[in-house]
Design a protein around this motif. Structure first.
Motif, PDB file in Angstrom:
ATOM      1  N   TRP A   1      65.343  16.409   7.329  1.00  0.00           N
ATOM      2  CA  TRP A   1      64.210  16.481   8.242  1.00  0.00           C
ATOM      3  C   TRP A   1      62.928  16.768   7.463  1.00  0.00           C
ATOM      4  O   TRP A   1      62.936  17.529   6.489  1.00  0.00           O
ATOM      5  N   GLY A   2      61.828  16.169   7.930  1.00  0.00           N
ATOM      6  CA  GLY A   2      60.547  16.378   7.266  1.00  0.00           C
ATOM      7  C   GLY A   2      59.975  17.764   7.497  1.00  0.00           C
ATOM      8  O   GLY A   2      59.146  18.232   6.719  1.00  0.00           O
ATOM      9  N   THR A   3      60.393  18.423   8.566  1.00  0.00           N
ATOM     10  CA  THR A   3      60.004  19.796   8.826  1.00  0.00           C
ATOM     11  C   THR A   3      61.050  20.395   9.753  1.00  0.00           C
ATOM     12  O   THR A   3      62.089  19.786  10.004  1.00  0.00           O
ATOM     13  N   THR A   4      60.800  21.576  10.260  1.00  0.00           N
ATOM     14  CA  THR A   4      61.769  22.232  11.127  1.00  0.00           C
ATOM     15  C   THR A   4      61.637  21.743  12.568  1.00  0.00           C
ATOM     16  O   THR A   4      60.578  21.281  12.988  1.00  0.00           O
ATOM     17  N   LEU A   5      62.715  21.881  13.334  1.00  0.00           N
ATOM     18  CA  LEU A   5      62.673  21.534  14.756  1.00  0.00           C
ATOM     19  C   LEU A   5      61.691  22.413  15.500  1.00  0.00           C
ATOM     20  O   LEU A   5      61.021  21.961  16.436  1.00  0.00           O
ATOM     21  N   LEU A   6      61.594  23.657  15.088  1.00  0.00           N
ATOM     22  CA  LEU A   6      60.797  24.627  15.838  1.00  0.00           C
ATOM     23  C   LEU A   6      60.130  25.609  14.886  1.00  0.00           C
ATOM     24  O   LEU A   6      60.431  25.652  13.693  1.00  0.00           O
ATOM     25  N   THR A   7      59.224  26.374  15.441  1.00  0.00           N
ATOM     26  CA  THR A   7      58.604  27.472  14.712  1.00  0.00           C
ATOM     27  C   THR A   7      58.853  28.757  15.491  1.00  0.00           C
ATOM     28  O   THR A   7      59.019  28.734  16.709  1.00  0.00           O
ATOM     29  N   GLY A   8      58.888  29.881  14.792  1.00  0.00           N
ATOM     30  CA  GLY A   8      59.125  31.135  15.477  1.00  0.00           C
ATOM     31  C   GLY A   8      59.296  32.277  14.507  1.00  0.00           C
ATOM     32  O   GLY A   8      59.274  32.092  13.281  1.00  0.00           O
ATOM     33  N   ARG A   9      59.492  33.467  15.055  1.00  0.00           N
ATOM     34  CA  ARG A   9      59.693  34.661  14.245  1.00  0.00           C
ATOM     35  C   ARG A   9      60.809  35.505  14.847  1.00  0.00           C
ATOM     36  O   ARG A   9      60.909  35.643  16.070  1.00  0.00           O
ATOM     37  N   GLN A  10      61.630  36.054  13.980  1.00  0.00           N
ATOM     38  CA  GLN A  10      62.649  36.987  14.433  1.00  0.00           C
ATOM     39  C   GLN A  10      61.987  38.275  14.898  1.00  0.00           C
ATOM     40  O   GLN A  10      61.080  38.789  14.249  1.00  0.00           O
ATOM     41  N   GLN A  11      62.456  38.786  16.038  1.00  0.00           N
ATOM     42  CA  GLN A  11      61.935  40.024  16.594  1.00  0.00           C
ATOM     43  C   GLN A  11      62.893  41.187  16.365  1.00  0.00           C
ATOM     44  O   GLN A  11      62.633  42.305  16.780  1.00  0.00           O
ATOM     45  N   GLY A  12      64.015  40.913  15.730  1.00  0.00           N
ATOM     46  CA  GLY A  12      65.024  41.924  15.490  1.00  0.00           C
ATOM     47  C   GLY A  12      66.327  41.246  15.115  1.00  0.00           C
ATOM     48  O   GLY A  12      66.386  40.017  14.998  1.00  0.00           O
ATOM     49  N   PRO A  13      67.397  42.004  14.953  1.00  0.00           N
ATOM     50  CA  PRO A  13      68.668  41.416  14.503  1.00  0.00           C
ATOM     51  C   PRO A  13      69.326  40.485  15.500  1.00  0.00           C
ATOM     52  O   PRO A  13      70.216  39.726  15.130  1.00  0.00           O
ATOM     53  N   THR A  14      68.886  40.512  16.764  1.00  0.00           N
ATOM     54  CA  THR A  14      69.496  39.646  17.779  1.00  0.00           C
ATOM     55  C   THR A  14      68.465  38.894  18.599  1.00  0.00           C
ATOM     56  O   THR A  14      68.794  38.342  19.647  1.00  0.00           O
TER      57      THR A  14
ATOM     58  N   ALA B   1      60.386   9.163   1.674  1.00  0.00           N
ATOM     59  CA  ALA B   1      59.417   9.324   2.766  1.00  0.00           C
ATOM     60  C   ALA B   1      59.445  10.747   3.312  1.00  0.00           C
ATOM     61  O   ALA B   1      58.399  11.324   3.629  1.00  0.00           O
ATOM     62  N   ILE B   2      60.650  11.315   3.420  1.00  0.00           N
ATOM     63  CA  ILE B   2      60.758  12.688   3.902  1.00  0.00           C
ATOM     64  C   ILE B   2      60.145  13.655   2.894  1.00  0.00           C
ATOM     65  O   ILE B   2      59.480  14.633   3.266  1.00  0.00           O
ATOM     66  N   ALA B   3      60.363  13.390   1.607  1.00  0.00           N
ATOM     67  CA  ALA B   3      59.782  14.250   0.577  1.00  0.00           C
ATOM     68  C   ALA B   3      58.264  14.292   0.673  1.00  0.00           C
ATOM     69  O   ALA B   3      57.631  15.282   0.286  1.00  0.00           O
ATOM     70  N   LEU B   4      57.681  13.233   1.203  1.00  0.00           N
ATOM     71  CA  LEU B   4      56.224  13.158   1.346  1.00  0.00           C
ATOM     72  C   LEU B   4      55.769  13.415   2.783  1.00  0.00           C
ATOM     73  O   LEU B   4      54.609  13.182   3.115  1.00  0.00           O
ATOM     74  N   SER B   5      56.687  13.893   3.628  1.00  0.00           N
ATOM     75  CA  SER B   5      56.366  14.132   5.033  1.00  0.00           C
ATOM     76  C   SER B   5      56.285  15.607   5.389  1.00  0.00           C
ATOM     77  O   SER B   5      55.873  15.942   6.501  1.00  0.00           O
ATOM     78  N   ASN B   6      56.697  16.487   4.497  1.00  0.00           N
ATOM     79  CA  ASN B   6      56.627  17.927   4.780  1.00  0.00           C
ATOM     80  C   ASN B   6      55.227  18.416   4.452  1.00  0.00           C
ATOM     81  O   ASN B   6      54.876  18.601   3.285  1.00  0.00           O
ATOM     82  N   LEU B   7      54.438  18.632   5.484  1.00  0.00           N
ATOM     83  CA  LEU B   7      53.037  19.011   5.294  1.00  0.00           C
ATOM     84  C   LEU B   7      52.831  20.512   5.165  1.00  0.00           C
ATOM     85  O   LEU B   7      51.737  20.971   4.826  1.00  0.00           O
ATOM     86  N   ASN B   8      53.859  21.301   5.433  1.00  0.00           N
ATOM     87  CA  ASN B   8      53.686  22.753   5.397  1.00  0.00           C
ATOM     88  C   ASN B   8      53.160  23.257   4.057  1.00  0.00           C
ATOM     89  O   ASN B   8      52.251  24.095   4.029  1.00  0.00           O
ATOM     90  N   PRO B   9      53.704  22.791   2.910  1.00  0.00           N
ATOM     91  CA  PRO B   9      53.200  23.339   1.645  1.00  0.00           C
ATOM     92  C   PRO B   9      51.701  23.135   1.441  1.00  0.00           C
ATOM     93  O   PRO B   9      50.982  24.070   1.052  1.00  0.00           O
ATOM     94  N   GLN B  10      51.212  21.925   1.697  1.00  0.00           N
ATOM     95  CA  GLN B  10      49.779  21.686   1.493  1.00  0.00           C
ATOM     96  C   GLN B  10      48.952  22.489   2.498  1.00  0.00           C
ATOM     97  O   GLN B  10      47.904  23.059   2.154  1.00  0.00           O
ATOM     98  N   ASN B  11      49.405  22.539   3.759  1.00  0.00           N
ATOM     99  CA  ASN B  11      48.654  23.274   4.775  1.00  0.00           C
ATOM    100  C   ASN B  11      48.658  24.773   4.473  1.00  0.00           C
ATOM    101  O   ASN B  11      47.634  25.452   4.606  1.00  0.00           O
ATOM    102  N   HIS B  12      49.809  25.284   4.070  1.00  0.00           N
ATOM    103  CA  HIS B  12      49.905  26.709   3.773  1.00  0.00           C
ATOM    104  C   HIS B  12      49.099  27.075   2.533  1.00  0.00           C
ATOM    105  O   HIS B  12      48.577  28.191   2.443  1.00  0.00           O
ATOM    106  N   LEU B  13      48.990  26.153   1.583  1.00  0.00           N
ATOM    107  CA  LEU B  13      48.153  26.425   0.419  1.00  0.00           C
ATOM    108  C   LEU B  13      46.711  26.646   0.854  1.00  0.00           C
ATOM    109  O   LEU B  13      46.075  27.631   0.450  1.00  0.00           O
ATOM    110  N   GLY B  14      46.177  25.732   1.647  1.00  0.00           N
ATOM    111  CA  GLY B  14      44.797  25.885   2.102  1.00  0.00           C
ATOM    112  C   GLY B  14      44.587  27.169   2.875  1.00  0.00           C
ATOM    113  O   GLY B  14      43.603  27.898   2.659  1.00  0.00           O
TER     114      GLY B  14
END
Length: 356
Positions: free
Chosen positions: A128-141, A185-198
């Motif tokens: 996959w070019g990125t993750t299905l979803l975004t989110g944060r763990q709020q605890g162990p469960t 194509a997938i290797a060039l489709s993950n935009l998170n690294p460039q976006n997170h750098l900025g």
């Protein structure tokens, strides 16, 4: 389907909640064993946000247990754990068992292909070019899901299994997957690294001082222009290889459901909608420690092979290394095991379509 997820972070928890809500049967494996102790004792996994659910999730005692009797295996943990998990999984993977990498970084699929070839084993590797979803763990469960992506790029190694890989992903996670022209194509489709750098580079002191700050709200016009310039380098490399990939504007629109505009305008709209999230409150963040060595560095490598130098990407690696006082390039443990830097562009294309 019985889906074993190798990982126990926010993305793994989110995938488990999604699958359980869709009446599949997820199992989590935590490499350390610590993250899933409460779930293993019988507590329910609670999801909030874009997924509202309280579901039971099976927990594997080890990697062998996770893979035994699985219909699908999903690798879902930060890129710095990919090699370790692949090495743990390879002895237990059998011919034909699909493996999904969420999300794919630093040619981890080629590393898995190489290790499988040593065993003379063959199976479809879905990336996959990125993750299905975004989110944060709020605890162990508990996991708070902030966004489920409308569209997600997918490819399969070998390329001959592309249609089967797409069909499997659709069965598990819905009609949201867009077939791309192979692993490259997938290797060039993950935009998170460039976006997170900025984002991280121009807000680094906020991170270092542990401030609470709106991530999207601080993608100001200056930050947005840097991200757009980084995107132009990525698009030029993709054009050299004849690969169609999404622009950064398309990425934000499809991932966060905002109208097209400049990167800054789109992030400001995300912030107004309350979907912009908070930026990292520490410099010990995946935005740098994962995305620089495992995201930016592969793009730099591809730029050199293509003859389209990714100058801003490479400068970002050097600047962040200087800021952290160590060479972040050395953190990548996948690329040295592949040796693809010596390949001609045509040989790289062939390898990324057929594997080892």
């Amino acid at each position: 389907m019985r889906v074993s997820i190798l990982g126990a972070g926010a993305i793994a928890y989110g995938l488990a909640a999604y699958l359980a809500e869709s009446e599949h049967d997820p199992m989590l494996w935590s490499p350390s064993g610590r993250h899933t102790e409460a779930l293993a004792s019988g507590e329910l996994l609670k999801a909030t946000g874009d997924i509202e659910a309280r579901v039971p999730v099976r927990v594997a005692k080890d990697c062998k247990d996770a893979i035994a009797n699985a219909d699908v295996v999903v690798i879902a943990l930060p890129a710095y754990g990919h090699k370790m998990v692949v090495d743990a999984a390879v002895p237990h993977l059998i011919d034909g068992l699909p493996v999904i990498i969420s999300s794919h970084c630093s040619f981890a699929a080629l590393y898995l292909s190489k290790r499988l070839a040593e065993r003379k084993a063959r199976l479809p590797i879905i990336v996959w070019g990125t993750t299905l979803l975004t989110g944060r763990q709020q605890g162990p469960t508990e996991i708070h899901v902030t966004s489920i992506r409308q569209k997600l790029d997918v490819a399969t190694l070998p390329f001959s299994s592309q249609n089967d890989g797409h069909e499997l992903c659709t069965t598990l996670f819905g009609d949201r997957f867009v077939k791309r022209d192979g692993l490259l194509a997938i290797a060039l489709s993950n935009l998170n690294p460039q976006n997170h750098l900025g984002i991280a580079l121009l807000n680094l002191t906020r991170m270092e001082k542990a401030e609470q700050w709106s991530q999207a709200g601080n993608v100001t016009p200056a930050v947005g222009r840097l991200i757009e310039a980084l995107d132009a380098e990525r698009l030029a490399i993709a054009a050299h290889f004849g690969i169609a990939v999404r622009t950064v504007q398309e990425h934000f629109s499809l991932s966060f459901h905002v109208p097209m505009g400049t990167v800054s305008e789109m992030n400001q709209e995300m912030d107004r909608q309350g979907r912009g999230g908070f930026g990292p409150a520490t410099i010990e963040s995946r935005y740098i420690l994962e995305d620089v060595p495992y995201g930016l560095l592969p793009t730099v490598l591809l730029g050199k092979i293509a003859g389209n130098p990714a100058i801003l990407h490479e400068s970002g690696v050097s600047i962040m290394s200087a800021a952290y006082g160590r060479d972040l390039r050395a953190d990548n443990d996948i690329l040295p095991a592949l040796g693809i830097e010596v390949l001609a562009d045509t040989d790289l294309v062939n390898l990324t379509r057929n594997g080892f």
